[in-house]
Scaffold this active site. Structure first.
Site, short mmCIF file in Angstrom:
data_model
loop_
_atom_site.label_atom_id
_atom_site.label_comp_id
_atom_site.label_asym_id
_atom_site.label_seq_id
_atom_site.Cartn_x
_atom_site.Cartn_y
_atom_site.Cartn_z
N ASP A 244 4.61 -4.23 6.26
CA ASP A 244 5.03 -5.54 6.75
C ASP A 244 5.20 -6.58 5.64
O ASP A 244 6.15 -7.37 5.66
CB ASP A 244 4.09 -6.06 7.86
CG ASP A 244 2.64 -6.07 7.45
OD1 ASP A 244 2.32 -5.58 6.34
OD2 ASP A 244 1.82 -6.57 8.22
N ARG B 120 1.22 -5.15 -5.16
CA ARG B 120 1.31 -6.32 -4.28
C ARG B 120 1.54 -7.49 -5.23
O ARG B 120 0.67 -7.81 -6.03
CB ARG B 120 0.01 -6.51 -3.50
CG ARG B 120 -0.34 -5.31 -2.60
CD ARG B 120 -1.52 -5.64 -1.71
NE ARG B 120 -2.11 -4.46 -1.09
CZ ARG B 120 -1.65 -3.88 0.02
NH1 ARG B 120 -0.60 -4.38 0.63
NH2 ARG B 120 -2.26 -2.82 0.52
N ARG C 152 -6.20 -2.83 8.74
CA ARG C 152 -6.65 -4.22 8.60
C ARG C 152 -6.28 -5.03 9.83
O ARG C 152 -7.05 -5.83 10.32
CB ARG C 152 -6.00 -4.80 7.33
CG ARG C 152 -6.55 -6.11 6.90
CD ARG C 152 -5.99 -6.51 5.54
NE ARG C 152 -4.59 -6.12 5.40
CZ ARG C 152 -4.00 -5.93 4.23
NH1 ARG C 152 -4.67 -6.07 3.12
NH2 ARG C 152 -2.71 -5.61 4.16
N ASP D 174 2.11 -0.15 11.78
CA ASP D 174 2.15 -1.42 12.51
C ASP D 174 3.47 -2.17 12.35
O ASP D 174 3.49 -3.40 12.39
CB ASP D 174 0.97 -2.31 12.06
CG ASP D 174 1.00 -2.59 10.56
OD1 ASP D 174 1.77 -1.93 9.84
OD2 ASP D 174 0.25 -3.48 10.12
N THR E 275 4.14 2.82 5.63
CA THR E 275 2.76 2.33 5.62
C THR E 275 1.93 3.25 6.51
O THR E 275 2.40 3.66 7.57
CB THR E 275 2.64 0.88 6.14
OG1 THR E 275 1.25 0.60 6.42
CG2 THR E 275 3.41 0.63 7.41
N ASP F 11 -0.44 2.34 8.20
CA ASP F 11 -0.97 1.57 9.34
C ASP F 11 -0.16 1.70 10.63
O ASP F 11 -0.65 1.36 11.70
CB ASP F 11 -1.04 0.07 8.97
CG ASP F 11 -2.07 -0.21 7.89
OD1 ASP F 11 -2.78 0.73 7.49
OD2 ASP F 11 -2.17 -1.37 7.46
N GLY G 131 0.84 -1.20 0.00
CA GLY G 131 0.00 0.00 0.00
C GLY G 131 0.87 1.25 0.00
O GLY G 131 1.80 1.35 0.79
O1 F6P Z 1 -1.23 -1.46 3.36
C1 F6P Z 1 -2.05 -1.72 4.43
C2 F6P Z 1 -3.43 -1.20 4.20
O2 F6P Z 1 -3.45 0.16 4.45
C3 F6P Z 1 -4.46 -1.93 5.05
O3 F6P Z 1 -4.67 -1.50 6.34
C4 F6P Z 1 -5.67 -1.88 4.17
O4 F6P Z 1 -6.60 -2.87 4.52
C5 F6P Z 1 -5.04 -2.14 2.87
O5 F6P Z 1 -3.83 -1.44 2.88
C6 F6P Z 1 -5.84 -1.81 1.65
O6 F6P Z 1 -5.11 -2.28 0.56
P1 F6P Z 1 -5.50 -2.16 -0.95
O7 F6P Z 1 -5.18 -0.77 -1.37
O8 F6P Z 1 -4.66 -3.16 -1.65
O9 F6P Z 1 -6.97 -2.41 -1.03
#
Ligand code: F6P
Length: 328
Positions: A107, A76, A176, A134, A130, A132, A15
């Protein structure tokens, strides 16, 4: 000392987070200042496998520090999960003459870097990016402060309309597996209740607390919910409340902030953090450090081995959780 490194590859993965561009800029400028070349790898591990790379110079990173997203794009990568994909990536790096990597991401990115470093031994330093927040090994990750303030600005706006109608709002924020954005935006926005994956609040308790707030005090209420809370997201919790007749007279709305929190111009705090970490990652590679993530703990730069990142989980501060409960 430059540990035999001549060309650094830099990439962003997972992300995106506001401040990634500031980090790329610091990596490029630090490396060039130190006499190294820099290759940007586009689309994270996917671009590494495909050899999607470009040479970066000082000017390639001009006027990007203020922009969200990432000029290198992100992805990803399913293919990087396989041994074959990782071998292709290592071959591409070798044929591009890349002898050191800076991986900017969360992560998943660090887990990929850990396995890749173990298998192929290409020197690699991670930079925590990130929203998050985390990642173990750093007090804050690049992008968290901006995302938090984006969420908070939205919550403030929601409060205006919630107050005007004495409504209950369930506001879902990103997270998440982690409740950092929810907890901090909940405290900052004066939320009446915060639900995060790190602590469990059962649906009956949620109902009781909201019901007494809404019926006894006759004012608005805001519940901030991290998307990964055990009770589910805001829509699931709304369904549970709406199916309970005690909530028949409570005017309830759901607002999912979603990816709005990922975009936007990075805060000053994120730009400085990203610049510090970007520089530190190049310094670490040049000092022969590898298989580590750079971070800042108590305002000091620290290097944490990838293996410690994978085996440790960053714990949310229980004092802040208690504070949130006390002041809500
Ligand atoms: O990268 C982590 C995050 O921010 C999560 O907390 C969230 O659920 C996710 O990315 C969303 O990812 P995407 O953009 O692939 O839907």
């Amino acid at each position: 000392m430059n540990a035999g490194i001549e060309t650094i590859g830099v990439f962003t993965s997972g992300g995106d987070a506001p401040g990634m561009n500031a980090c790329i800029r610091a990596v490029v400028r630090t490396a060039i200042f130190s006499g190294l070349s820099v290759t940007g790898i586009r689309r994270g591990y996917s671009g590494m496998i495909d050899g999607d790379m470009t040479l970066l110079d000082r000017n390639s990173v001009s006027s990007i520090i203020q922009n969200g997203g990432t000029i290198l794009k992100s992805a990803r990568s399913e293919r990087f999960f396989s041994e074959k994909g990782r071998r292709q990536a290592a071959d591409q790096l070798r044929s591009a003459g890349i002898d050191g990597l800076v991986a900017i991401g969360g992560d998943g990115t660090m887990t990929g870097a850990t396995i890749f470093f173990e298998e192929h031994g290409i020197p690699c330093v991670g930079c925590p990016g990130t929203i998050d927040n985390d990642l173990y090994g750093t007090d804050e990750t690049i992008g968290f402060d901006t995302a938090l303030n984006t969420a908070l600005a939205s919550i403030d706006r929601i409060r205006d309309t919630a107050d005007a109608h004495n409504r209950l709002f369930l506001v879902e924020v990103i997270g998440r597996d982690a409740g950092y954005i929810a907890l901090h935006s909940g405290i900052g926005g004066g939320a009446e209740l915060v639900l995060i994956p790190e602590t469990y609040t059962g649906i009956d308790e949620v109902k009781n607390r909201i019901h007494s707030l809404m019926t006894q005090h006759l004012r608005s209420s805001i519940v901030v919910i991290a998307e990964g809370d055990e009770l589910g997201g805001a829509s699931q919790i709304a369904d549970a409340l709406r199916s309970d007749e005690d909530f028949d007279n409570i005017d309830l709305r759901v607002c999912i902030l979603g990816h709005t929190q990922r975009g936007g111009s990075p805060s000053a705090r994120d730009r400085v953090l990203a610049s510090r970490l970007g520089k530190a990652s190049v310094d670490a590679l040049m000092n022969g450090k590898t298989g580590v993530m750079v971070g800042i703990v108590n305002n000091q730069l620290v290097l944490t081995p990838f293996l410690d990142l994978v085996s440790h989980h960053k714990k949310i501060n229980p004092d802040i959780v208690a504070l949130s409960e006390l002041v809500s």
